[in-house]
Design an enzyme around this catalytic site. Structure first.
Site, PDB file in Angstrom:
ATOM      1  N   ASP A  17       0.875  -1.164   0.000  1.00 22.13           N
ATOM      2  CA  ASP A  17       0.000   0.000   0.000  1.00 22.13           C
ATOM      3  C   ASP A  17       0.921   1.225   0.000  1.00 22.13           C
ATOM      4  O   ASP A  17       1.693   1.410   0.951  1.00 22.13           O
ATOM      5  CB  ASP A  17      -0.857  -0.067   1.271  1.00 22.13           C
ATOM      6  N   ASP A  41      -5.967   7.017  -5.346  1.00 22.33           N
ATOM      7  CA  ASP A  41      -6.337   8.402  -5.018  1.00 22.33           C
ATOM      8  C   ASP A  41      -7.120   8.442  -3.702  1.00 22.33           C
ATOM      9  O   ASP A  41      -6.811   9.222  -2.787  1.00 22.33           O
ATOM     10  CB  ASP A  41      -7.189   8.943  -6.178  1.00 22.33           C
TER      11      ASP A  41
HETATM   12  P1  ADP Z   1      -5.921   5.048 -12.557  1.00 23.00           P
HETATM   13  O1  ADP Z   1      -7.229   5.793 -12.574  1.00 23.00           O
HETATM   14  O2  ADP Z   1      -4.751   5.913 -12.913  1.00 23.00           O
HETATM   15  O3  ADP Z   1      -5.986   3.775 -13.347  1.00 23.00           O
HETATM   16  P2  ADP Z   1      -6.257   3.590 -10.023  1.00 23.00           P
HETATM   17  O4  ADP Z   1      -6.116   4.128  -8.638  1.00 23.00           O
HETATM   18  O5  ADP Z   1      -7.607   3.115 -10.450  1.00 23.00           O
HETATM   19  O6  ADP Z   1      -5.667   4.726 -10.994  1.00 23.00           O
HETATM   20  O7  ADP Z   1      -5.244   2.389 -10.221  1.00 23.00           O
HETATM   21  C1  ADP Z   1      -3.855   2.533 -10.364  1.00 23.00           C
HETATM   22  C2  ADP Z   1      -3.171   1.377  -9.684  1.00 23.00           C
HETATM   23  O8  ADP Z   1      -3.078   1.631  -8.274  1.00 23.00           O
HETATM   24  C3  ADP Z   1      -3.900   0.016  -9.801  1.00 23.00           C
HETATM   25  O9  ADP Z   1      -2.937  -0.977 -10.077  1.00 23.00           O
HETATM   26  C4  ADP Z   1      -4.479  -0.177  -8.394  1.00 23.00           C
HETATM   27  O10 ADP Z   1      -4.595  -1.561  -8.081  1.00 23.00           O
HETATM   28  C5  ADP Z   1      -3.394   0.457  -7.565  1.00 23.00           C
HETATM   29  N1  ADP Z   1      -3.728   0.831  -6.175  1.00 23.00           N
HETATM   30  C6  ADP Z   1      -4.930   1.019  -5.592  1.00 23.00           C
HETATM   31  N2  ADP Z   1      -4.780   1.349  -4.289  1.00 23.00           N
HETATM   32  C7  ADP Z   1      -3.444   1.372  -4.033  1.00 23.00           C
HETATM   33  C8  ADP Z   1      -2.621   1.623  -2.885  1.00 23.00           C
HETATM   34  N3  ADP Z   1      -3.175   1.935  -1.702  1.00 23.00           N
HETATM   35  N4  ADP Z   1      -1.267   1.544  -3.011  1.00 23.00           N
HETATM   36  C9  ADP Z   1      -0.694   1.242  -4.206  1.00 23.00           C
HETATM   37  N5  ADP Z   1      -1.397   0.999  -5.331  1.00 23.00           N
HETATM   38  C10 ADP Z   1      -2.759   1.053  -5.247  1.00 23.00           C
END
Ligand code: ADP
Length: 178
Positions: A17, A41
């Site tokens: 995370d 986000d």
């Molecule tokens: P985007 O809209 O740019 O695709 P997302 O947040 O939907 O952004 O996804 C981008 C990546 O971040 C995905 O691989 C998702 O699984 C990952 N992700 C979601 N939460 C976390 C977190 N807490 N830490 C790291 N990566 C995360």
């Protein structure tokens, strides 16, 4: 995994995370309205607290948002970092809408901002490969290529780039690119 370059700088990858990994700068996968959302986000705003959105409100009032392929900087609130770089990745359509260039620009802009703010360690999520549906193999290639290109520059002050992948399978894809 850890990849040490000849100049001593480091490229690291781990599953986790991103809100729990201490680095000077944390990159958020934001949207052009800078309005917060789901995925990484949402996690960043939840863990960082309201000060991040308050700063984004100010940026939105002044600049209206952030174009795709660029990024803006805020403080990091309660996150284990000093700064957050809110990068706006492209929504993937068919690969014929400058998706590749826009994703590369996102990484470059964050690394450029990191240099301007004397950030030595920076962590990235896998930008655009969640809700924005960028095919992970292509996205990983772009992300790793831009990180290595930056770390190889002799005058770059950034010493370490960390990719924090949210699943084992994403990690496998990223680590195979190096
Ligand atoms: P985007 O809209 O740019 O695709 P997302 O947040 O939907 O952004 O996804 C981008 C990546 O971040 C995905 O691989 C998702 O699984 C990952 N992700 C979601 N939460 C976390 C977190 N807490 N830490 C790291 N990566 C995360």
């Amino acid at each position: 995994m850890e990849h040490k370059l000849q100049n001593g700088k480091l490229l690291r990858m781990l599953v986790g995370d991103i809100t729990k990994v201490p680095t000077d700068g944390i990159v958020n996968a934001a949207n052009s309205a800078l309005a917060g959302g789901g995925g990484v986000d949402g996690a960043i705003h939840r863990a960082g607290g309201p000060s991040i959105m308050q700063e984004l409100d100010q940026i939105r009032a002044n600049a209206g948002g952030c174009p795709t392929g660029s990024a803006v900087v805020t403080g990091a609130g309660h996150l284990p970092a000093q700064l957050v770089f809110h990068a706006v990745g492209p929504v993937y359509r068919d690969g014929k809408h400058q998706e590749h260039e826009l994703l590369a620009l996102c990484y470059r802009k964050c690394l450029e901002l990191a240099e301007q703010h004397a950030v030595k360690t920076i962590s990235f999520p896998s930008i655009s490969t969640g809700a924005y549906r960028y095919p992970i193999r292509d996205a990983a290639q772009i992300a790793v290529c831009e990180a290595l290109r930056h770390l190889e520059q002799p005058d770059a002050k950034v010493q370490e780039v960390v990719f924090v992948l949210f699943s084992e399978s994403d990690y496998e894809v990223y680590s195979k690119v190096v």
